[in-house]
Design an enzyme around this catalytic site. Structure first.
Site, PDB file in Angstrom:
ATOM      1  N   THR A 270       0.810  -1.216   0.000  1.00  0.00           N
ATOM      2  CA  THR A 270       0.000   0.000   0.000  1.00  0.00           C
ATOM      3  C   THR A 270       0.848   1.272   0.000  1.00  0.00           C
ATOM      4  O   THR A 270       0.593   2.197  -0.758  1.00  0.00           O
ATOM      5  CB  THR A 270      -0.861   0.017   1.265  1.00  0.00           C
ATOM      6  OG1 THR A 270      -0.016  -0.385   2.335  1.00  0.00           O
ATOM      7  CG2 THR A 270      -2.021  -0.935   1.155  1.00  0.00           C
ATOM      8  N   PHE A 397      -8.314   4.500   4.721  1.00  0.00           N
ATOM      9  CA  PHE A 397      -7.786   3.537   5.691  1.00  0.00           C
ATOM     10  C   PHE A 397      -8.870   2.619   6.247  1.00  0.00           C
ATOM     11  O   PHE A 397      -8.697   2.006   7.294  1.00  0.00           O
ATOM     12  CB  PHE A 397      -7.063   4.272   6.825  1.00  0.00           C
ATOM     13  CG  PHE A 397      -5.756   4.884   6.399  1.00  0.00           C
ATOM     14  CD1 PHE A 397      -4.638   4.090   6.182  1.00  0.00           C
ATOM     15  CD2 PHE A 397      -5.639   6.254   6.194  1.00  0.00           C
ATOM     16  CE1 PHE A 397      -3.425   4.638   5.782  1.00  0.00           C
ATOM     17  CE2 PHE A 397      -4.425   6.816   5.789  1.00  0.00           C
ATOM     18  CZ  PHE A 397      -3.311   5.997   5.590  1.00  0.00           C
ATOM     19  N   CYS A 404      -7.353   0.464   9.314  1.00  0.00           N
ATOM     20  CA  CYS A 404      -5.926   0.151   9.229  1.00  0.00           C
ATOM     21  C   CYS A 404      -5.207   0.391  10.563  1.00  0.00           C
ATOM     22  O   CYS A 404      -5.256   1.491  11.108  1.00  0.00           O
ATOM     23  CB  CYS A 404      -5.292   1.039   8.161  1.00  0.00           C
ATOM     24  SG  CYS A 404      -3.560   0.675   7.909  1.00  0.00           S
TER      25      CYS A 404
HETATM   26  C1  HEM Z   1      -6.317  -2.675   7.258  1.00  0.00           C
HETATM   27  C2  HEM Z   1      -5.314   0.754   3.961  1.00  0.00           C
HETATM   28  C3  HEM Z   1      -0.633   0.767   5.363  1.00  0.00           C
HETATM   29  C4  HEM Z   1      -1.552  -3.002   8.264  1.00  0.00           C
HETATM   30  C5  HEM Z   1      -6.439  -1.736   6.244  1.00  0.00           C
HETATM   31  C6  HEM Z   1      -7.689  -1.420   5.570  1.00  0.00           C
HETATM   32  C7  HEM Z   1      -7.400  -0.468   4.644  1.00  0.00           C
HETATM   33  C8  HEM Z   1      -5.979  -0.175   4.738  1.00  0.00           C
HETATM   34  C9  HEM Z   1      -8.378   0.171   3.661  1.00  0.00           C
HETATM   35  C10 HEM Z   1      -9.063  -2.064   5.832  1.00  0.00           C
HETATM   36  C11 HEM Z   1      -9.265  -3.276   4.945  1.00  0.00           C
HETATM   37  C12 HEM Z   1     -10.633  -3.926   5.062  1.00  0.00           C
HETATM   38  O1  HEM Z   1     -11.581  -3.345   5.605  1.00  0.00           O
HETATM   39  O2  HEM Z   1     -10.764  -5.063   4.576  1.00  0.00           O
HETATM   40  C13 HEM Z   1      -3.959   1.050   4.068  1.00  0.00           C
HETATM   41  C14 HEM Z   1      -3.272   2.069   3.288  1.00  0.00           C
HETATM   42  C15 HEM Z   1      -1.960   2.090   3.695  1.00  0.00           C
HETATM   43  C16 HEM Z   1      -1.819   1.062   4.709  1.00  0.00           C
HETATM   44  C17 HEM Z   1      -3.938   2.927   2.208  1.00  0.00           C
HETATM   45  C18 HEM Z   1      -0.786   2.919   3.241  1.00  0.00           C
HETATM   46  C19 HEM Z   1      -0.810   3.957   2.498  1.00  0.00           C
HETATM   47  C20 HEM Z   1      -0.475  -0.230   6.296  1.00  0.00           C
HETATM   48  C21 HEM Z   1       0.757  -0.514   6.993  1.00  0.00           C
HETATM   49  C22 HEM Z   1       0.492  -1.593   7.804  1.00  0.00           C
HETATM   50  C23 HEM Z   1      -0.903  -1.964   7.615  1.00  0.00           C
HETATM   51  C24 HEM Z   1       2.066   0.237   6.828  1.00  0.00           C
HETATM   52  C25 HEM Z   1       1.408  -2.316   8.768  1.00  0.00           C
HETATM   53  C26 HEM Z   1       2.466  -1.840   9.274  1.00  0.00           C
HETATM   54  C27 HEM Z   1      -2.915  -3.224   8.228  1.00  0.00           C
HETATM   55  C28 HEM Z   1      -3.573  -4.281   8.988  1.00  0.00           C
HETATM   56  C29 HEM Z   1      -4.957  -4.177   8.707  1.00  0.00           C
HETATM   57  C30 HEM Z   1      -5.095  -3.065   7.774  1.00  0.00           C
HETATM   58  C31 HEM Z   1      -2.906  -5.295   9.892  1.00  0.00           C
HETATM   59  C32 HEM Z   1      -6.077  -5.033   9.287  1.00  0.00           C
HETATM   60  C33 HEM Z   1      -6.601  -4.368  10.540  1.00  0.00           C
HETATM   61  C34 HEM Z   1      -7.688  -5.184  11.237  1.00  0.00           C
HETATM   62  O3  HEM Z   1      -8.610  -5.647  10.589  1.00  0.00           O
HETATM   63  O4  HEM Z   1      -7.569  -5.312  12.456  1.00  0.00           O
HETATM   64  N1  HEM Z   1      -5.414  -0.962   5.717  1.00  0.00           N
HETATM   65  N2  HEM Z   1      -3.049   0.464   4.902  1.00  0.00           N
HETATM   66  N3  HEM Z   1      -1.458  -1.109   6.707  1.00  0.00           N
HETATM   67  N4  HEM Z   1      -3.853  -2.521   7.517  1.00  0.00           N
HETATM   68 FE1  HEM Z   1      -3.462  -0.955   6.296  1.00  0.00          FE
END
Ligand code: HEM
Length: 460
Positions: A270, A397, A404
């Site tokens: 991402t 996010f 996220c």
């Molecule tokens: C969940 C976007 C960076 C770890 C999500 C979700 C989005 C998202 C939209 C929700 C997904 C869903 O509802 O199915 C982004 C964007 C990022 C980014 C746009 C960067 C520009 C990161 C980074 C990490 C990360 C750097 C880890 C270091 C996670 C995790 C989840 C998550 C573990 C699941 C959370 C949960 O359900 O408890 N992210 N993310 N993401 N993201 Fe990110």
């Protein structure tokens, strides 16, 4: 009020709408459908129906966590569980392990921990700067490629203390390559009948091989840490030693591997797309470029970036928010209702049906963003205007408790990289007329974008 049917592009018998989607970038078809069918439409793949929501008004309803929740059933996330099981991203709603891991990991992603990673992030960024300095002004750079190295090495080093050294190896890192084909096949599996997948022996063998390759790296990182525990207080430490205060539980060895793969994937794919889109938008808008550079020069000047600079770059922050509005690297996510629901006063959503949250369409809703919603204008995110946006109008996010967890991590890494790159380089597009094209796995990235980077001489 009476119910109305949800519009449905015609499609073909049996396979439904699968041929309507460009396999290279299905997102574009979703955006085109939205222009034709409006706030909501449904698509069918082999008898499996998904509703796509495109307006802010409907988003307000489907992102209400009392009525709807995230779903992993019947979409690509369910296939990705073959690698990541019940780790944070792919856990089913209500799965107990999600709560345990969430509570253990939240502090490791909190503001103090992220600021504590500043120097380690700078360390990896310096490798990218050095590489671009050595390339010189005539070498076309594929930013998506080097930002992948940056983000991948950053998550592995900051969260797990492991140096991947991707800047010192030729070609795409093997984990990244395996991940790309694994994600594409997960998406493919979600959109075809099981029997068909079962018959595809060759791609099944590749799927297994990719899984093994990614697990090998995760295992190696855990083993290294166990052999050399040291005193780092990072994500891996939290996973290996953390107890959940609410249940007293710890994470199993298998779950830790699944979380590691989750972080290695979610933590880089991402952010690298995000950085690449920022480059695209800034370098194709000379006025934005000039303002951004002037701000960086005024605030950071010739100094090495420090944590105090981060909150003093409002224009850069507006550029980042506006980039995410137009090109969210995760362009959609899935929710489903707890019970039968009627949304917009007229569309029936039955319990058990999936809704795709069409982030990129919701982000272009003219009711919220005005007639120029399609245009890149960082000014609309400045001077309190971002804070004044209605709830759920800017959702790159994700939503609620399943939003996220890495947001602050990604934000700081991106701020540091953008400020430093504009501080140190004259950047320009190789093709000044480049038109944005997309590569899509589960996330999107610009395709065939090339830039030149010349070390700046005007400031020394
Ligand atoms: C969940 C976007 C960076 C770890 C999500 C979700 C989005 C998202 C939209 C929700 C997904 C869903 O509802 O199915 C982004 C964007 C990022 C980014 C746009 C960067 C520009 C990161 C980074 C990490 C990360 C750097 C880890 C270091 C996670 C995790 C989840 C998550 C573990 C699941 C959370 C949960 O359900 O408890 N992210 N993310 N993401 N993201 Fe990110």
């Amino acid at each position: 009020a009476s119910l109305v049917p949800i519009p449905h592009p015609p499609g073909y018998p049996l396979v439904g709408n699968i041929f309507d989607l460009d396999p290279e970038a299905p997102l574009l078809a979703l955006e085109d459908f939205a222009k034709v069918y409006g706030e909501i439409y449904s698509l069918t793949f082999f008898g499996n129906t998904v509703n796509v929501v495109n307006s802010h008004a409907l988003a307000l309803e489907i992102l209400d966590e009392r009525r709807f929740h995230k779903t992993v059933h019947n979409n690509a996330l369910e296939e990705i569980r073959a690698l990541t099981g019940d780790a944070l991203f792919t856990a089913y709603h209500g799965e107990e392990t999600w709560g345990v891991a969430h509570r253990i990991l939240i502090p490791a992603f909190g503001p103090a921990s992220i600021i504590g990673m500043f120097d380690d992030m700078y360390d990896i960024l310096s490798q990218l700067v050095l590489k671009w300095e050595r390339f010189g002004p005539k070498h076309p750079i594929d930013p998506a490629d080097d930002f992948t190295r940056l983000a991948f090495d950053t998550i592995a080093y900051c969260a797990m203390g492991h140096r991947l050294n991707s800047f010192y190896t030729e070609g795409v890192p093997p984990f990244v390559e395996a991940m790309g084909s694994f994600l594409r096949e997960s998406d493919g599996r979600a959109n075809r009948p099981r029997l068909l997948t079962w018959l595809m022996r060759k791609s099944n063998a590749k799927f297994e091989e990719d899984r093994r390759m990614m697990n090998d790296l995760a295992r190696q990182i855990v083993e290294d840490r166990k052999a050399n525990p040291g005193s780092r207080k990072d994500l891996l430490t939290a996973m290996l030693n953390g107890h959940d205060a609410q249940t007293g539980k710890t994470l199993t060895a298998e779950n830790i591997m699944q979380q590691m793969n989750t972080f290695l994937i979610a933590g880089h794919e991402t952010t690298s797309g995000f950085l690449s889109f920022i480059m695209f938008y800034v370098l194709s808008n000379p006025e934005v470029h000039a303002k951004l550079r002037a701000e960086v020069d005024a605030v950071v000047g010739q100094e090495r970036m420090r944590p105090e600079h981060l909150s003093r770059l409002p224009y850069m922050t507006a550029v980042m928010r506006e980039t995410m509005r137009l090109k969210s690297t995760i362009p959609l996510f899935m929710v489903t209702p707890f019970e039968d629901e009627v949304i917009g006063g007229k569309y029936l959503i039955k319990k058990g049906t999936n809704i795709m949250v069409g982030v990129s369409n919701i982000h272009r809703d003219k009711e919220v963003y005005g007639e120029d919603a399609e245009e890149f204008k960082p000014g609309r995110m400045l001077d309190g205007k971002f804070e004044a946006l209605p709830p759920k109008a800017w959702i790159p996010f994700g939503n609620g408790q399943r939003a996220c967890i890495g947001r602050a991590f990604a934000w700081q890494e991106t701020q540091l990289a953008v400020a430093t790159l504009f501080q140190k380089f004259d950047l320009r597009l190789v093709d000044p007329d480049y038109k944005l094209q997309l590569n899509q796995t589960l996330t999107i990235k610009p395709k065939n974008l090339r830039i030149y980077a010349t070390p700046r001489t005007d400031t020394t």
